[in-house]
Structures are given as structure tokens and as C-alpha cells.
Design a protein around this motif. Structure first.
Motif, short mmCIF file in Angstrom:
data_model
loop_
_atom_site.label_atom_id
_atom_site.label_comp_id
_atom_site.label_asym_id
_atom_site.label_seq_id
_atom_site.Cartn_x
_atom_site.Cartn_y
_atom_site.Cartn_z
N ALA A 116 1.42 17.02 -30.80
CA ALA A 116 2.24 16.91 -32.00
C ALA A 116 1.43 16.33 -33.15
O ALA A 116 0.30 15.87 -32.98
N SER A 117 2.02 16.35 -34.34
CA SER A 117 1.40 15.76 -35.53
C SER A 117 2.49 15.08 -36.35
O SER A 117 3.66 15.50 -36.32
N CYS A 118 2.11 14.05 -37.09
CA CYS A 118 3.03 13.52 -38.09
C CYS A 118 3.24 14.55 -39.19
O CYS A 118 4.35 14.69 -39.73
N TYR A 119 2.14 15.24 -39.52
CA TYR A 119 2.22 16.30 -40.53
C TYR A 119 1.17 17.35 -40.20
O TYR A 119 0.01 17.02 -39.96
N ILE A 120 1.58 18.61 -40.17
CA ILE A 120 0.67 19.73 -39.93
C ILE A 120 0.95 20.79 -40.98
O ILE A 120 2.10 21.20 -41.17
N ASP A 121 -0.10 21.22 -41.68
CA ASP A 121 0.11 22.20 -42.75
C ASP A 121 -0.07 23.64 -42.28
O ASP A 121 -0.05 24.56 -43.09
N TRP A 122 -0.23 23.84 -40.97
CA TRP A 122 -0.39 25.19 -40.43
C TRP A 122 0.94 25.94 -40.36
O TRP A 122 0.95 27.15 -40.14
N ILE A 123 2.03 25.24 -40.50
CA ILE A 123 3.35 25.83 -40.26
C ILE A 123 4.23 25.57 -41.46
O ILE A 123 4.32 24.44 -41.96
N ASP A 124 4.89 26.60 -41.94
CA ASP A 124 5.82 26.46 -43.06
C ASP A 124 6.90 25.44 -42.69
O ASP A 124 7.47 25.50 -41.59
N PRO A 125 7.18 24.49 -43.58
CA PRO A 125 8.21 23.49 -43.27
C PRO A 125 9.55 24.09 -42.87
O PRO A 125 10.31 23.46 -42.11
N GLU A 126 9.85 25.30 -43.34
CA GLU A 126 11.12 25.92 -42.98
C GLU A 126 11.16 26.36 -41.52
O GLU A 126 12.24 26.57 -40.96
N PHE B 165 -2.63 13.76 -38.50
CA PHE B 165 -2.57 14.73 -39.58
C PHE B 165 -3.45 15.93 -39.21
O PHE B 165 -4.63 15.76 -38.92
N THR B 166 -2.88 17.13 -39.24
CA THR B 166 -3.62 18.36 -38.99
C THR B 166 -3.61 19.15 -40.29
O THR B 166 -2.54 19.65 -40.70
N LEU B 167 -4.76 19.27 -40.94
CA LEU B 167 -4.79 19.75 -42.32
C LEU B 167 -5.85 20.81 -42.55
O LEU B 167 -6.89 20.83 -41.90
N PHE C 37 -4.87 21.91 -53.94
CA PHE C 37 -3.46 22.11 -54.28
C PHE C 37 -2.68 20.89 -53.78
O PHE C 37 -1.93 20.95 -52.81
N PRO C 38 -2.89 19.74 -54.43
CA PRO C 38 -2.32 18.49 -53.93
C PRO C 38 -0.80 18.49 -53.83
O PRO C 38 -0.24 17.68 -53.09
N GLN C 39 -0.14 19.40 -54.54
CA GLN C 39 1.31 19.46 -54.42
C GLN C 39 1.73 19.85 -53.01
O GLN C 39 2.86 19.55 -52.58
N GLU C 40 0.84 20.50 -52.27
CA GLU C 40 1.15 20.85 -50.88
C GLU C 40 1.16 19.61 -49.98
O GLU C 40 1.86 19.58 -48.97
N TRP C 41 0.38 18.62 -50.35
CA TRP C 41 0.27 17.39 -49.57
C TRP C 41 1.37 16.40 -49.94
O TRP C 41 1.96 15.74 -49.10
#
Length: 322
Positions: A265-275, A26-28, A36-40
Motif C-alpha cells: 500500500a501507499s499513503c499516496y500513489i499517483d499511478w492511479i486516478d483518485p476516482e 509515497f509512490t510517485l 505539475f505541482p497541482q497534481e501533488w
């Protein structure tokens, strides 16, 4: 027998097997996720997703990953423990250190050298290595710092010096985020090795594979560094072929014993817009096994060289932790 610290406890170096030396789970951006837990999203769902992705990696035959997620990247080891407990066939080595390209975190501004005292970073890093991270009991098996195109700023140098001191006290290997386009590996050599006395054979220069300048990479390998060819799948500023052909050429020059492989790689990284993520279709844990290794085999890299880069060199680096 030399033991290597992992999330589930120490393992013998002989048990590491095929190892990817630079993969995040996880890169957060911690403040964003907490406020803003809705982001997670759902915590359990994130853990389930990580278990599935890492389980698929283990099914490919990878037995160990190094996760160099430290302060500045959202490290939270209790969550990693949850994941590790459900993927028992995969060893996870975690890191300690600070990730910054410019200044130190504000916490450190008016501590340590600013008031004429030893840098508290050093004791923090050493505790993570010798006693464990927080209350988890999980010991770090790698030290991490960074330098990017901004160069050797005061903050970057301070962290690098603290990492060097922690290395000397513990023997723990070092991985450095570098920017090879700016030849920052030479700055790492100057500060970490020439001035602070760290053996370059204990240092992985991360993201070396971002460069196609094989003469520059060869010089770093000749200086003793381990080159992290560790961003396979990130093909925004370069191409799959450019990364793979650089690896092929470095193997042809005889530097397989100076390289390790990974994908960052990451399972989830919030640095990049999911789109945006679908544009990085090759950036995932299975890319090396599915696409990189078949390509480099076809272009002359031998099974022995692959074994060297994926098993022998990582074991050599990590066993130094003692």
C-alpha cells in the motif's frame, strides 16, 4: 547484537517487532510531480496524511515497515524523514536499487558496461547502504530490483547483477518485484542466485501471493526463497479469499517460515486516478490486521505461524545487513 538500518538510525533486530516487509509511503512519478505541482497538492498536507495513516498502523501493533521505494518509484528520503520523525513508534527501513521492467534509466545507457567500465550502479547502491542516501545520513537496509511479465530483459538483468554485487559487498538483503503468473521467480533464481551467487535465503520474492499455484510457490520456498505474500487488498485480478486461502494452504504445507506479509500500500500513489481508488476499498495499511488475520485464524493458521511470518522471518531477513 545485529543492528538494522532505519530512517531514524540503527535499531537492534530484537526491536523490530511485527514487521510488514513491503509498504510504500509515497509512490510517485517524480517528473510529473515536479512540473505539475497541482497534481501533488500541499506538501504539508501530504505529510500530515502519511503521519495519520502510519500512526494508525502503529496503533495496530506493527512496529516496522520496509519501504522499497527506489529510483523509478519516486524515492525522496527527506520527506520520509519528516514522516518518521512524527511516528516514533514505527521503524521505517528504506531501500536502494532501481525499479524497471525493461530498460535501465537513460542516465545509465552510456555509462559503465557501455564504455567498458564497471557499472556505476554498484557504487551508488553501496554508498546508500554504507554512508547514507544523498545528504540525509539515512542508510538503506534493503536492495530492490524488479522483473515483470516482460521477463529477463537486458536492462532488468543489468540491474539484478548490480544488486547482486552490492549485496556481496554489504550483506544487505534483496527484495525483487516479481510476476508469479509468468513464473519469473525462476528467472530470479537463475540470474541472482545460480549465476551471481546470492543465497536465496537472503531474497524476498515480492508479490508471490499474486499466484494461487501452491505447487509453484512451494518449489520456490524449497529452493530457499522468502515468499512475499504482500499484496493483500489488491483484489482486481484476484479476490480476497483467493489470496487468503493461498496463505492458509501454504501454512498448512509447513511454509510459514518461508513467508512474509504485507499489502504494498501507499499513503499516496499517483499511478492511479483518485476516482478509481474507492474501488480498491481493502487496499490500505490496516487490511491485514482488520481482515486477513481474522480470516486465516478461522481457517487454521496458528498464532505461532502468524508470529513467524510477521516477526521471526522479517527479523531473520533484515538482520543479515549486519
Amino acid at each position: 547484537m545485529t543492528q538494522v538500518a532505519t530512517v531514524r538510525g540503527p535499531v537492534a533486530g530484537t526491536e523490530l517487532g511485527r514487521t510488514y516487509m513491503h509498504e510504500h509511503i509515497f509512490t510517485l512519478t517524480t517528473d510529473v510531480q515536479q512540473n505539475f505541482p497541482q497534481e501533488w497538492g500541499d506538501e504539508d498536507a501530504r505529510v500530515d496524511d502519511a503521519v495519520a495513516k502510519l500512526g494508525a498502523l502503529a496503533a495496530q501493533g506493527v512496529r516496522t515497515i520496509v519501504d522499497p521505494t527506489v529510483i523509478g518509484l519516486g524515492r525522496y528520503v527527506p520527506r520520509i524523514q519528516r514522516v518518521a520523525g512524527r511516528v516514533p513508534e514505527l521503524n521505517i527501513v528504506v531501500a536502494t536499487g532501481i525499479y524497471t521492467y525493461e530498460s535501465v534509466p537513460f542516465y545509465f545507457y552510456h555509462r559503465g558496461p557501455a564504455i567498458g567500465r564497471p557499472d556505476p550502479m554498484v557504487d551508488m547502491f553501496v554508498k546508500d547502504i554504507t554512508e547514507g542516501i544523498g545528504a540525509t545520513g539515512v542508510r538503506a537496509g534493503m536492495l530492490k530490483c524488479a522483473i515483470d511479465h516482460q521477463g529477463m530483459t537486458g536492462g532488468v538483468e543489468r540491474v539484478m547483477q548490480a544488486v547482486a554485487q552490492a549485496h556481496h559487498r554489504t550483506g544487505t538483503p534483496v527484495t525483487v518485484h516479481t510476476h508469479p503468473g509468468s513464473e519469473t521467480g525462476l528467472e530470479v533464481k537463475r540470474v541472482l542466485c545460480d549465476e551471481e551467487g546470492v543465497d536465496p535465503r537472503r531474497v524476498v520474492l515480492g508479490h508471490s501471493g499474486d499466484s494461487t499455484d501452491c505447487d509453484h510457490l512451494s518449489a520456490l520456498a524449497e529452493a530457499g526463497f522468502v515468499l512475499g505474500m504482500d499484496r493483500f487488498g489488491i483484489n482486481t485480478a484476484t479476490t480476497f479469499e483467493a489470496r487468503a486461502d493461498t496463505l492458509v494452504e501454504m501454512c498448512r504445507r509447513g511454509y510459514a517460515e518461508s513467508m512474509v506479509l504485507s499489502q504494498d500500500a501507499s499513503c499516496y500513489i499517483d499511478w492511479i486516478d483518485p476516482e478509481v481508488m474507492p474501488l480498491l476499498s481493502q487496499w490500505h495499511y490496516l487490511h491485514i490486521g482488520d481482515e486477513v488475520l481474522p480470516y486465516v485464524r478461522e481457517h487454521g493458521v496458528t498464532e505461532k505461524q502468524i508470529e513467524t511470518m510477521l516477526v521471526e522471518v522479517p527479523r531473520r531477513v533484515l538482520e543479515g545487513n549486519g
